[in-house]
Design a protein around this motif. Structure first.
Motif, PDB file in Angstrom:
ATOM      1  N   ALA A   1       0.851  -1.255  -0.109  1.00 15.14           N
ATOM      2  CA  ALA A   1       0.025   0.090  -0.123  1.00 15.14           C
ATOM      3  C   ALA A   1       0.740   1.281   0.129  1.00 15.14           C
ATOM      4  N   ASN A   2       2.074   1.339   0.410  1.00 16.85           N
ATOM      5  CA  ASN A   2       2.986   2.482   0.570  1.00 16.85           C
ATOM      6  C   ASN A   2       4.066   2.093  -0.254  1.00 16.85           C
ATOM      7  N   PRO A   3       4.156   2.408  -1.377  1.00 23.79           N
ATOM      8  CA  PRO A   3       5.257   2.360  -2.533  1.00 23.79           C
ATOM      9  C   PRO A   3       6.587   3.197  -2.238  1.00 23.79           C
ATOM     10  N   SER A   4       6.405   4.120  -1.561  1.00 26.96           N
ATOM     11  CA  SER A   4       7.616   4.984  -1.138  1.00 26.96           C
ATOM     12  C   SER A   4       8.710   4.306  -0.322  1.00 26.96           C
ATOM     13  N   MET A   5       9.332   3.239  -0.919  1.00 29.35           N
ATOM     14  CA  MET A   5      10.214   2.463  -0.160  1.00 29.35           C
ATOM     15  C   MET A   5      11.519   2.348  -0.968  1.00 29.35           C
ATOM     16  N   SER A   6      12.609   1.949  -0.528  1.00 33.35           N
ATOM     17  CA  SER A   6      13.725   1.795  -0.990  1.00 33.35           C
ATOM     18  C   SER A   6      14.001   0.383  -1.614  1.00 33.35           C
ATOM     19  N   ARG A   7      14.704   0.263  -2.380  1.00 36.00           N
ATOM     20  CA  ARG A   7      14.970  -1.210  -2.948  1.00 36.00           C
ATOM     21  C   ARG A   7      15.102  -2.230  -1.879  1.00 36.00           C
ATOM     22  N   ASP A   8      15.976  -2.065  -0.674  1.00 35.76           N
ATOM     23  CA  ASP A   8      16.079  -3.022   0.334  1.00 35.76           C
ATOM     24  C   ASP A   8      14.792  -2.967   1.023  1.00 35.76           C
ATOM     25  N   GLU A   9      14.003  -1.954   1.331  1.00 39.49           N
ATOM     26  CA  GLU A   9      12.664  -2.022   1.976  1.00 39.49           C
ATOM     27  C   GLU A   9      11.805  -2.807   1.254  1.00 39.49           C
TER      28      GLU A   9
ATOM     29  N   LEU B   1       8.847 -14.737   5.854  1.00 34.53           N
ATOM     30  CA  LEU B   1      10.289 -15.190   5.625  1.00 34.53           C
ATOM     31  C   LEU B   1      11.128 -14.254   6.687  1.00 34.53           C
ATOM     32  N   ASP B   2      11.744 -14.577   7.585  1.00 38.12           N
ATOM     33  CA  ASP B   2      12.428 -13.845   8.519  1.00 38.12           C
ATOM     34  C   ASP B   2      13.747 -13.496   8.188  1.00 38.12           C
ATOM     35  N   LEU B   3      14.139 -12.672   7.585  1.00 40.52           N
ATOM     36  CA  LEU B   3      15.399 -12.199   6.926  1.00 40.52           C
ATOM     37  C   LEU B   3      16.096 -10.955   7.517  1.00 40.52           C
ATOM     38  N   GLU B   4      15.585 -10.239   8.595  1.00 43.69           N
ATOM     39  CA  GLU B   4      16.078  -9.081   8.943  1.00 43.69           C
ATOM     40  C   GLU B   4      17.536  -9.157   9.349  1.00 43.69           C
ATOM     41  N   GLY B   5      18.185  -8.090   8.588  1.00 40.43           N
ATOM     42  CA  GLY B   5      19.524  -7.971   8.927  1.00 40.43           C
ATOM     43  C   GLY B   5      20.397  -8.873   7.927  1.00 40.43           C
ATOM     44  N   LYS B   6      19.836  -9.400   7.155  1.00 36.56           N
ATOM     45  CA  LYS B   6      20.801 -10.436   6.304  1.00 36.56           C
ATOM     46  C   LYS B   6      21.213  -9.641   5.124  1.00 36.56           C
TER      47      LYS B   6
ATOM     48  N   ILE C   1      21.955  -8.577   1.364  1.00 33.57           N
ATOM     49  CA  ILE C   1      21.019  -8.622   0.095  1.00 33.57           C
ATOM     50  C   ILE C   1      20.950  -9.862  -0.746  1.00 33.57           C
ATOM     51  N   SER C   2      22.373 -10.332  -0.973  1.00 32.19           N
ATOM     52  CA  SER C   2      22.611 -11.751  -1.752  1.00 32.19           C
ATOM     53  C   SER C   2      21.625 -12.818  -1.188  1.00 32.19           C
ATOM     54  N   VAL C   3      21.954 -12.709   0.206  1.00 28.79           N
ATOM     55  CA  VAL C   3      21.228 -13.964   1.216  1.00 28.79           C
ATOM     56  C   VAL C   3      19.714 -13.807   1.017  1.00 28.79           C
ATOM     57  N   ILE C   4      19.173 -12.539   1.156  1.00 30.48           N
ATOM     58  CA  ILE C   4      17.769 -12.347   0.869  1.00 30.48           C
ATOM     59  C   ILE C   4      17.241 -12.697  -0.508  1.00 30.48           C
ATOM     60  N   LEU C   5      17.995 -12.502  -1.557  1.00 30.97           N
ATOM     61  CA  LEU C   5      17.509 -12.983  -2.784  1.00 30.97           C
ATOM     62  C   LEU C   5      17.655 -14.333  -3.149  1.00 30.97           C
ATOM     63  N   GLN C   6      18.651 -14.984  -2.797  1.00 33.51           N
ATOM     64  CA  GLN C   6      18.723 -16.466  -2.871  1.00 33.51           C
ATOM     65  C   GLN C   6      17.577 -17.171  -1.888  1.00 33.51           C
ATOM     66  N   THR C   7      17.393 -16.728  -0.743  1.00 30.22           N
ATOM     67  CA  THR C   7      16.295 -17.385   0.066  1.00 30.22           C
ATOM     68  C   THR C   7      15.005 -17.054  -0.564  1.00 30.22           C
TER      69      THR C   7
END
Length: 484
Positions: free
Chosen positions: A77-85, A96-101, A103-109
């Motif tokens: 609903a809120n598109p004003s976010m960064s790529r990471d967000e 998926l609990d990936l807080e603090g991981k 970006i490469s780990v997030i994408l693969q997961t």
């Protein structure tokens, strides 16, 4: 305040989207069905555009309700976010609990999770509301996510809901890769004056009203004109008009009550729909008719609206839409519907086009060859004309799609073409052979335009009833889906 006075269970004109108050008229129901179809049976990025207050968010909420359980909807609903967000938001919706991981780990997961969903027969779709407000970097990240696939199958689908400014963003050079992946385009148009009455009474009935029609024709006309057909404005004016009538202790909404609502609302005039400079790729597959007609035909289902098409436009012409009246057809499925009189001009291609020396030819795939077409029939003639038009159309040329058929059915199409000949618009009708659900079928187009802007302008000038009956959409002749 006025609920008991009018016998209402709840306020009928709340501006907060509530799916119980979804109005399916004015092609909104058709777009909703087409969106469900595109997500469940198709691939590609989908774009839905509409003016401020036209009902995009309501349509998005309805889509959430109608998607099958096998599709996991990720609503942003809120598109004003960064790529990471964006990545964190998608992963969060997928639990998926990936807080603090990294970006490469997030994408693969994320890819692993989407592949597991695909193996279970499940899919994921990201619905971006107010996509025109999304930063360019985040839009680009969406494109990269869309590239995730297993074999030939995409793992993540994307639907962008936005104002016309979204087209301006997509027209930027650095957005061309995202723009080229948008294969379905839908435009939510304002309500026509003739539909205002149906909309107002639908909302009243949905809120529990059981009395006679409450808005006078003069009040409805004033609401339609002041709101310019935008749902949010209609709701505000209707709500305040009810309040004004309640204060007077009357049950009829008249022009003076709407005037009081206008004074209280302080609505500023808006730029009329269709006057913005249209940019970006607006052609593509709407998939409306194949979904909506059941038997697969819009032919004879026009609800009293004629199949009217502008003649193909030459570079230095200004061609008016034909004025047509009389019987639409004697064919039994039309019910003897009367034709609509159309007099609004269609803008021609600008006469002063820049000269292009040795243009690069368009490499379009050949159109499908169909068997069983009667020799010498209008159907055969229009197929040949379409092949020539398709081969000769310049880069960026567009047309306006009327509908799909679900099968060939030469007799019916011949009858449709005979009626078009009687109306004097046969030369503007083109038939693209396609394949739908494994069957040969037709994509029915009218008119050719040098670019999508010209075609979009033509759509905006069509009479509201014509738009409502056919839900016409822009079609880019360079679209890679032509060969389907």
């Amino acid at each position: 305040m006025y609920l008991e006075h009018f016998g209402l269970d709840e306020p009928p004109f709340k501006i907060t989207p509530v799916t119980d108050f979804f109005f399916s008229g004015a092609n909104r129901g058709e777009i909703l069905d087409a969106l469900v179809y595109a997500i469940t049976d198709g691939e590609g990025i989908v774009k839905v555009s509409g003016e401020v207050g036209s009902g995009k968010t309501m349509l998005c909420r309805m889509l959430l309700d109608k998607l099958p359980t096998s599709i996991k909807a990720i609503y942003l609903a809120n598109p004003s976010m960064s790529r990471d967000e964006l990545l964190y938001a998608i992963c969060d919706r997928l639990q998926l609990d990936l807080e603090g991981k990294r970006i490469s780990v997030i994408l693969q997961t994320l890819q692993n999770h989407l592949e597991s969903m695909y193996e279970r027969g499940e899919r994921a779709v990201v619905l971006v509301d107010e996509a025109h407000a999304m930063p360019l970097d985040t839009l680009e990240e969406l494109r990269l996510l869309y590239n995730l696939q297993v074999g030939k199958h995409k793992l993540l689908q994307i639907v962008l809901f936005g104002q016309p400014e979204l087209d301006e963003k997509l027209a930027q050079t650095n957005m061309r890769q995202l723009k080229d992946r948008i294969v379905h385009h839908f435009t939510i148009l304002p309500l026509s004056q003739k539909v205002i009455h149906d909309y107002l009474m639908f909302r009243m009935r949905a809120a529990g009203y059981k009395g006679p029609d409450i808005f006078t024709p003069e009040a409805e006309k004033m609401i339609g004109k002041a709101s310019q057909g935008l749902l949010r404005r209609v709701n505000i004016l209707a709500d305040k008009s009810l309040l004004a009538a309640f204060v007077e202790n009357t049950h009829a909404i008249e022009a003076r009550h709407v005037q009081a609502a206008l004074r209280d609302s302080e609505m500023a005039p808006m730029q009329a729909w269709g006057t913005r400079k249209p940019v970006g790729i607006l052609g593509g597959m709407a998939l409306l008719a194949a979904i909506l007609v059941g038997a697969g035909w819009f032919i004879g289902q026009e609800r009293g609206v004629a199949t009217v098409a502008p003649s193909p436009v030459q570079p230095s012409q200004a061609v008016p839409i034909l004025q047509i009246s009389g019987d639409l057809a004697s064919h039994p499925e039309t019910g003897g519907a009367s034709a609509v009189v159309m007099s609004a001009p269609v803008s021609a291609v600008a006469a002063a086009q820049p000269m292009v020396v040795d243009p690069v030819p368009v490499k379009r795939p050949p159109l499908r060859q169909l068997s069983g077409i009667p020799a010498g029939s209008l159907l055969q003639q229009r197929l040949e004309v379409t092949r020539q038009m398709f081969a000769d159309a310049p880069p960026g040329a567009s047309s306006i799609q009327l509908f799909y058929t679900e099968s060939v059915q030469p007799e019916r199409m011949e009858g449709f073409l005979q009626r078009a000949k009687g109306l004097g618009v046969l030369d503007a009708i083109y038939l693209l052979p396609i394949q739908l659900h494994g069957k040969d079928a037709f994509r029915v187009l009218y008119g050719t335009y040098s670019n999508s802007s010209e075609a979009r302008s033509a759509i905006a000038q069509l009479p509201p009833r014509y738009l409502e009956a056919f839900a016409p959409t822009l079609y880019l002749l360079d679209d890679s889906q032509n060969a389907l």
